[in-house]
Motif scaffolding. Structure first.
Motif, PDB file in Angstrom:
ATOM      1  N   SER A   2       0.840  -1.189   0.000  1.00 55.85           N
ATOM      2  CA  SER A   2       0.000   0.000   0.000  1.00 55.85           C
ATOM      3  C   SER A   2       0.876   1.241   0.000  1.00 55.85           C
ATOM      4  CB  SER A   2      -0.913   0.005   1.232  1.00 55.85           C
ATOM      5  OG  SER A   2      -0.127   0.127   2.399  1.00 55.85           O
ATOM      6  N   ASN A   3       0.340   2.275  -0.607  1.00 58.88           N
ATOM      7  CA  ASN A   3       1.056   3.545  -0.660  1.00 58.88           C
ATOM      8  C   ASN A   3       0.720   4.367   0.572  1.00 58.88           C
ATOM      9  OD1 ASN A   3       2.117   2.909  -3.129  1.00 58.88           O
ATOM     10  ND2 ASN A   3       0.505   3.923  -4.274  1.00 58.88           N
ATOM     11  N   ASP A   4       1.732   4.948   1.192  1.00 60.47           N
ATOM     12  CA  ASP A   4       1.522   5.808   2.353  1.00 60.47           C
ATOM     13  C   ASP A   4       1.197   7.208   1.864  1.00 60.47           C
ATOM     14  OD1 ASP A   4       1.474   7.014   4.823  1.00 60.47           O
ATOM     15  OD2 ASP A   4       3.661   7.099   5.018  1.00 60.47           O
ATOM     16  N   THR A   5      -0.057   7.641   2.051  1.00 64.79           N
ATOM     17  CA  THR A   5      -0.482   8.956   1.591  1.00 64.79           C
ATOM     18  C   THR A   5      -0.618   9.943   2.741  1.00 64.79           C
ATOM     19  OG1 THR A   5      -2.795   8.311   1.730  1.00 64.79           O
ATOM     20  CG2 THR A   5      -1.695   8.004  -0.406  1.00 64.79           C
ATOM     21  N   SER A   6      -0.119   9.587   3.926  1.00 67.77           N
ATOM     22  CA  SER A   6      -0.280  10.478   5.082  1.00 67.77           C
ATOM     23  C   SER A   6       0.463  11.794   4.896  1.00 67.77           C
ATOM     24  CB  SER A   6       0.197   9.779   6.356  1.00 67.77           C
ATOM     25  OG  SER A   6       1.579   9.468   6.263  1.00 67.77           O
ATOM     26  N   ARG A   7       1.554  11.775   4.130  1.00 71.47           N
ATOM     27  CA  ARG A   7       2.311  13.016   3.919  1.00 71.47           C
ATOM     28  C   ARG A   7       1.570  13.986   3.024  1.00 71.47           C
ATOM     29  NH1 ARG A   7       7.417   9.903   2.014  1.00 71.47           N
ATOM     30  NH2 ARG A   7       5.673   8.762   1.235  1.00 71.47           N
ATOM     31  N   THR A   8       0.662  13.492   2.195  1.00 74.49           N
ATOM     32  CA  THR A   8      -0.083  14.377   1.300  1.00 74.49           C
ATOM     33  C   THR A   8      -1.380  14.864   1.924  1.00 74.49           C
ATOM     34  OG1 THR A   8      -1.201  12.522   0.233  1.00 74.49           O
ATOM     35  CG2 THR A   8       0.873  13.281  -0.756  1.00 74.49           C
ATOM     36  N   ALA A   9      -1.638  14.476   3.188  1.00 74.93           N
ATOM     37  CA  ALA A   9      -2.882  14.859   3.839  1.00 74.93           C
ATOM     38  C   ALA A   9      -2.912  16.345   4.170  1.00 74.93           C
ATOM     39  CB  ALA A   9      -3.090  14.035   5.106  1.00 74.93           C
ATOM     40  N   SER A  10      -1.791  16.953   4.424  1.00 77.15           N
ATOM     41  CA  SER A  10      -1.727  18.357   4.803  1.00 77.15           C
ATOM     42  C   SER A  10      -1.361  19.220   3.596  1.00 77.15           C
ATOM     43  CB  SER A  10      -0.681  18.545   5.904  1.00 77.15           C
ATOM     44  OG  SER A  10      -0.391  19.909   6.089  1.00 77.15           O
ATOM     45  N   HIS A  11      -2.095  20.307   3.414  1.00 80.54           N
ATOM     46  CA  HIS A  11      -1.804  21.230   2.313  1.00 80.54           C
ATOM     47  C   HIS A  11      -0.426  21.869   2.499  1.00 80.54           C
ATOM     48  CE1 HIS A  11      -2.537  23.793  -1.076  1.00 80.54           C
ATOM     49  NE2 HIS A  11      -2.226  24.854  -0.357  1.00 80.54           N
ATOM     50  N   ASP A  12      -0.030  22.121   3.747  1.00 79.35           N
ATOM     51  CA  ASP A  12       1.294  22.700   4.004  1.00 79.35           C
ATOM     52  C   ASP A  12       2.397  21.747   3.562  1.00 79.35           C
ATOM     53  OD1 ASP A  12       0.168  24.988   5.049  1.00 79.35           O
ATOM     54  OD2 ASP A  12       0.273  24.274   7.128  1.00 79.35           O
ATOM     55  N   ASN A  13       2.215  20.445   3.816  1.00 80.82           N
ATOM     56  CA  ASN A  13       3.190  19.449   3.367  1.00 80.82           C
ATOM     57  C   ASN A  13       3.265  19.413   1.845  1.00 80.82           C
ATOM     58  OD1 ASN A  13       3.736  18.757   5.983  1.00 80.82           O
ATOM     59  ND2 ASN A  13       2.598  16.842   5.944  1.00 80.82           N
ATOM     60  N   LEU A  14       2.106  19.470   1.194  1.00 85.77           N
ATOM     61  CA  LEU A  14       2.090  19.469  -0.263  1.00 85.77           C
ATOM     62  C   LEU A  14       2.781  20.703  -0.821  1.00 85.77           C
ATOM     63  CD1 LEU A  14      -1.482  18.203  -1.190  1.00 85.77           C
ATOM     64  CD2 LEU A  14       0.692  17.079  -1.613  1.00 85.77           C
ATOM     65  N   LYS A  15       2.505  21.840  -0.208  1.00 83.75           N
ATOM     66  CA  LYS A  15       3.107  23.093  -0.676  1.00 83.75           C
ATOM     67  C   LYS A  15       4.627  23.051  -0.511  1.00 83.75           C
ATOM     68  CE  LYS A  15       2.827  28.068  -0.259  1.00 83.75           C
ATOM     69  NZ  LYS A  15       2.273  29.196   0.432  1.00 83.75           N
ATOM     70  N   ALA A  16       5.112  22.553   0.621  1.00 86.77           N
ATOM     71  CA  ALA A  16       6.555  22.450   0.859  1.00 86.77           C
ATOM     72  C   ALA A  16       7.194  21.487  -0.136  1.00 86.77           C
ATOM     73  CB  ALA A  16       6.827  21.999   2.290  1.00 86.77           C
ATOM     74  N   ALA A  17       6.519  20.380  -0.420  1.00 87.30           N
ATOM     75  CA  ALA A  17       7.046  19.415  -1.387  1.00 87.30           C
ATOM     76  C   ALA A  17       7.093  20.025  -2.784  1.00 87.30           C
ATOM     77  CB  ALA A  17       6.192  18.148  -1.384  1.00 87.30           C
ATOM     78  N   GLY A  18       6.067  20.775  -3.135  1.00 87.08           N
ATOM     79  CA  GLY A  18       6.044  21.436  -4.441  1.00 87.08           C
ATOM     80  C   GLY A  18       7.169  22.445  -4.576  1.00 87.08           C
ATOM     81  N   GLU A  19       7.426  23.188  -3.507  1.00 90.56           N
ATOM     82  CA  GLU A  19       8.506  24.173  -3.530  1.00 90.56           C
ATOM     83  C   GLU A  19       9.866  23.488  -3.651  1.00 90.56           C
ATOM     84  OE1 GLU A  19      10.137  27.340  -0.375  1.00 90.56           O
ATOM     85  OE2 GLU A  19       8.023  27.600  -0.898  1.00 90.56           O
ATOM     86  N   LYS A  20      10.055  22.391  -2.920  1.00 95.20           N
ATOM     87  CA  LYS A  20      11.323  21.652  -3.016  1.00 95.20           C
ATOM     88  C   LYS A  20      11.496  21.046  -4.401  1.00 95.20           C
ATOM     89  CE  LYS A  20      11.790  20.572   1.862  1.00 95.20           C
ATOM     90  NZ  LYS A  20      11.790  19.526   2.878  1.00 95.20           N
TER      91      LYS A  20
END
Length: 100
Positions: A2-20
């Motif tokens: 299974s894929n762990d999607t817990s890191r994509t649950a927060s918009h702040d995490n997504l935004k930080a990942a997009g910036e990186k």
């Protein structure tokens, strides 16, 4: 598996990942442009190249944070759309409904 999607649950995490992601992309673009050697200086050396690489890394991070080109935002939008769909797909077997 299974894929762990817990890191994509927060918009702040997504935004930080997009910036990186955007910083890495811009950094690779700068590195490719430097590799073209459109102009070779008279006093080029390894120390100068190393300093320029560090400067390019900082420039890429700054560009991603303050003047994004949009690839990071596109990635964030894609992940934000796909995260709820994956959550629904994973919860379907638990409801007792057959999975096609």
């Amino acid at each position: 598996m299974s894929n762990d999607t817990s890191r994509t649950a927060s918009h702040d995490n997504l935004k930080a990942a997009g910036e990186k992601f955007e910083a890495i992309f811009v950094g690779m673009m700068l590195k490719s442009m430097r590799a073209a050697h459109l102009s070779d200086g008279l006093f080029d050396n390894k120390a100068g190249e190393q300093f320029r690489d560090m400067q390019d890394t900082q420039l890429a991070q700054s560009m991603a944070a303050h003047a994004p080109i949009g690839i990071g935002k596109a990635m964030v939008d894609f992940l934000a759309r796909s995260a709820p769909a994956e959550g629904l797909a994973q919860s379907a077997p638990a409801d007792g409904e057959p999975v096609a």
